[in-house]
Design an enzyme around this catalytic site. Sequence first.
Site, PDB file in Angstrom:
ATOM      1  NE  ARG A 230      -4.342  -0.901   0.236  1.00  0.00           N
ATOM      2  CZ  ARG A 230      -4.621  -1.894  -0.740  1.00  0.00           C
ATOM      3  NH1 ARG A 230      -3.833  -2.389  -1.581  1.00  0.00           N
ATOM      4  NH2 ARG A 230      -5.950  -2.563  -0.904  1.00  0.00           N
ATOM      5  CG  HIS A 278      -2.946   0.059  -6.595  1.00  0.00           C
ATOM      6  ND1 HIS A 278      -3.505   0.679  -5.645  1.00  0.00           N
ATOM      7  CD2 HIS A 278      -3.272  -1.324  -6.613  1.00  0.00           C
ATOM      8  CE1 HIS A 278      -3.828  -0.103  -4.580  1.00  0.00           C
ATOM      9  NE2 HIS A 278      -4.019  -1.418  -5.344  1.00  0.00           N
TER      10      HIS A 278
HETATM   11  P1  NDP Z   1      -2.338 -10.870   4.860  1.00  0.00           P
HETATM   12  O1  NDP Z   1      -3.187 -10.442   5.778  1.00  0.00           O
HETATM   13  O2  NDP Z   1      -2.349 -12.298   4.201  1.00  0.00           O
HETATM   14  O3  NDP Z   1      -0.815 -10.750   5.213  1.00  0.00           O
HETATM   15  C1  NDP Z   1      -0.255  -9.588   5.612  1.00  0.00           C
HETATM   16  C2  NDP Z   1       1.098  -9.982   6.508  1.00  0.00           C
HETATM   17  O4  NDP Z   1       1.592  -8.457   6.906  1.00  0.00           O
HETATM   18  C3  NDP Z   1       0.994 -10.621   7.528  1.00  0.00           C
HETATM   19  O5  NDP Z   1       2.192 -11.845   7.139  1.00  0.00           O
HETATM   20  C4  NDP Z   1       0.972  -9.982   8.578  1.00  0.00           C
HETATM   21  O6  NDP Z   1       1.757 -10.538   9.827  1.00  0.00           O
HETATM   22  C5  NDP Z   1       2.158  -8.907   8.128  1.00  0.00           C
HETATM   23  N1  NDP Z   1       1.965  -7.736   8.994  1.00  0.00           N
HETATM   24  C6  NDP Z   1       0.610  -6.830   9.473  1.00  0.00           C
HETATM   25  N2  NDP Z   1       0.875  -6.008  10.228  1.00  0.00           N
HETATM   26  C7  NDP Z   1       2.575  -6.087  10.575  1.00  0.00           C
HETATM   27  C8  NDP Z   1       3.279  -5.190  11.247  1.00  0.00           C
HETATM   28  N3  NDP Z   1       2.776  -4.425  12.108  1.00  0.00           N
HETATM   29  N4  NDP Z   1       4.472  -5.860  11.464  1.00  0.00           N
HETATM   30  C9  NDP Z   1       4.974  -6.951  10.846  1.00  0.00           C
HETATM   31  N5  NDP Z   1       4.061  -7.539   9.876  1.00  0.00           N
HETATM   32  C10 NDP Z   1       2.864  -7.288   9.581  1.00  0.00           C
HETATM   33  O7  NDP Z   1      -2.509 -10.023   3.411  1.00  0.00           O
HETATM   34  P2  NDP Z   1      -2.113 -10.478   1.872  1.00  0.00           P
HETATM   35  O8  NDP Z   1      -0.971 -11.180   1.705  1.00  0.00           O
HETATM   36  O9  NDP Z   1      -3.267 -10.894   1.364  1.00  0.00           O
HETATM   37  O10 NDP Z   1      -1.944  -8.848   1.405  1.00  0.00           O
HETATM   38  C11 NDP Z   1      -1.277  -8.108   1.782  1.00  0.00           C
HETATM   39  C12 NDP Z   1      -1.436  -6.740   1.292  1.00  0.00           C
HETATM   40  O11 NDP Z   1      -1.192  -6.356  -0.294  1.00  0.00           O
HETATM   41  C13 NDP Z   1      -3.053  -6.187   1.342  1.00  0.00           C
HETATM   42  O12 NDP Z   1      -3.353  -5.686   2.650  1.00  0.00           O
HETATM   43  C14 NDP Z   1      -3.053  -5.135   0.455  1.00  0.00           C
HETATM   44  O13 NDP Z   1      -2.824  -3.850   0.838  1.00  0.00           O
HETATM   45  C15 NDP Z   1      -1.909  -5.344  -0.694  1.00  0.00           C
HETATM   46  N6  NDP Z   1      -2.341  -5.692  -2.031  1.00  0.00           N
HETATM   47  C16 NDP Z   1      -1.967  -5.069  -3.068  1.00  0.00           C
HETATM   48  C17 NDP Z   1      -2.303  -5.358  -4.386  1.00  0.00           C
HETATM   49  C18 NDP Z   1      -1.872  -4.458  -5.598  1.00  0.00           C
HETATM   50  O14 NDP Z   1      -2.224  -4.785  -6.699  1.00  0.00           O
HETATM   51  N7  NDP Z   1      -0.843  -3.574  -5.414  1.00  0.00           N
HETATM   52  C19 NDP Z   1      -3.339  -6.408  -4.519  1.00  0.00           C
HETATM   53  C20 NDP Z   1      -3.483  -6.973  -3.352  1.00  0.00           C
HETATM   54  C21 NDP Z   1      -3.121  -6.755  -2.166  1.00  0.00           C
HETATM   55  P3  NDP Z   1       0.996 -11.894  10.363  1.00  0.00           P
HETATM   56  O15 NDP Z   1       1.256 -12.851   9.462  1.00  0.00           O
HETATM   57  O16 NDP Z   1       1.919 -12.072  11.699  1.00  0.00           O
HETATM   58  O17 NDP Z   1      -0.504 -11.462  10.723  1.00  0.00           O
HETATM   59  C1  OXD Z   2      -6.423  -5.148  -3.400  1.00  0.00           C
HETATM   60  C2  OXD Z   2      -5.667  -4.139  -4.307  1.00  0.00           C
HETATM   61  O1  OXD Z   2      -6.191  -4.754  -2.196  1.00  0.00           O
HETATM   62  O2  OXD Z   2      -6.297  -4.253  -5.405  1.00  0.00           O
HETATM   63  O3  OXD Z   2      -6.879  -6.265  -3.800  1.00  0.00           O
HETATM   64  O4  OXD Z   2      -5.088  -3.374  -3.786  1.00  0.00           O
END
Ligand code: NDP
Ligand code: OXD
Length: 315
Positions: A230, A278
């Site tokens: 993000r 994005h």
């Molecule tokens: P998940 O919820 O599966 O994974 C998030 C990860 O981030 C987890 O490993 C979590 O830790 C870690 N995390 C969260 N907060 C912290 C913190 N404070 N410190 C350290 N680690 C942290 O999400 P996804 O993998 O499905 O997606 C990740 C992000 O990708 C989405 O939230 C979205 O913002 C972004 N995204 C972007 C897209 C794009 O096209 N650019 C498309 C889709 C998603 P833990 O495992 O311990 O919970």
């Molecule tokens: C998502 C994105 O969160 O597209 O899926 O960024």
Amino acid sequence: MTSILLAIMGWDPKGWEQRFRALAPQHDIRVWPDAVGDPADIRYACVWKPPAGLLAGFPNLKAILSLGAGADDLLADPELPDVPVVRIVDPDLTMRMTEYVVLHVLMYHRRQRLYDAQQRERRWLEHSQPVASEVVVGIMGLGVLGTSAAQMLQRIGFKVVGWSRTPKALPGVEAFHGARGLEPFLRQSEILVCLLPATPATRGIVNLDLLHKLGRHGALQGAYLINAGRGALQVDADILAALEEGSLAGAVLDVFPTEPLPIESPLWGHPKVTITPHNAAQAVPQTLAMSVLQQIDRIERGHPPENTIDRAIGY
Ligand code: NDP
Ligand code: OXD
């Protein structure tokens, strides 16, 4: 018949509407803003960036389903109804992100931009090429997307380290977690891949201080950043400063604090920056609508939905 609302901003809702109607003819599909009908009918709201306050107008909601993986925009709505918020987890979305990460890691690893520049000058010049197993890729966020990218990078030979909030055990991946794990994770990472959600704890995390900690003296002889998580995670001015002073050798940015990236942003023209709009993992209705409808089906059958957002931690 269950009434399902589609409320989508920033994407074309037509494809979603068609797909929902095709896959769920038994349901009553309503589309915001023109075909909502009586708000009291709506049981499920399937949304992408709905205006703040909109969902509070549906008194009988059972769940809110985000059409994307990140739900930070939704959680920013102070009037968000107190019902489960479900996010997308889907193999298609995951593989698209894995492709993006692998593509850009390989572009840096194989120095493709250098060879592109040489080609423009018609220069035939070979540079030494480290083996992937000498290169450390650090994945920030070992969730659904980070785990998949980590596994694919491992398969093509990279050394992968990861960082998450809670401890993780991923075969072959050196995993760090929490505030104490951050610095040792960064010190090893030559290519930092950011796949964190935007939460109060992660906002602005990709700043100059963090970039200074990256491993600059490894096999690639420089540190690189790929942010497809993000935009709120990154401080654009700090990325530019790190590029200018040389502590960062290149950055691939798919997400920005302000989207679309303003035309006047110096990132656009920076020779060491690659920008995508994005779309690292585009949410495609053809495949994702089914995942959303399956969650609605689960709830209708009396099961709790999967992939719900924990509002207390913000993802
Ligand atoms: P998940 O919820 O599966 O994974 C998030 C990860 O981030 C987890 O490993 C979590 O830790 C870690 N995390 C969260 N907060 C912290 C913190 N404070 N410190 C350290 N680690 C942290 O999400 P996804 O993998 O499905 O997606 C990740 C992000 O990708 C989405 O939230 C979205 O913002 C972004 N995204 C972007 C897209 C794009 O096209 N650019 C498309 C889709 C998603 P833990 O495992 O311990 O919970
Ligand atoms: C998502 C994105 O969160 O597209 O899926 O960024």
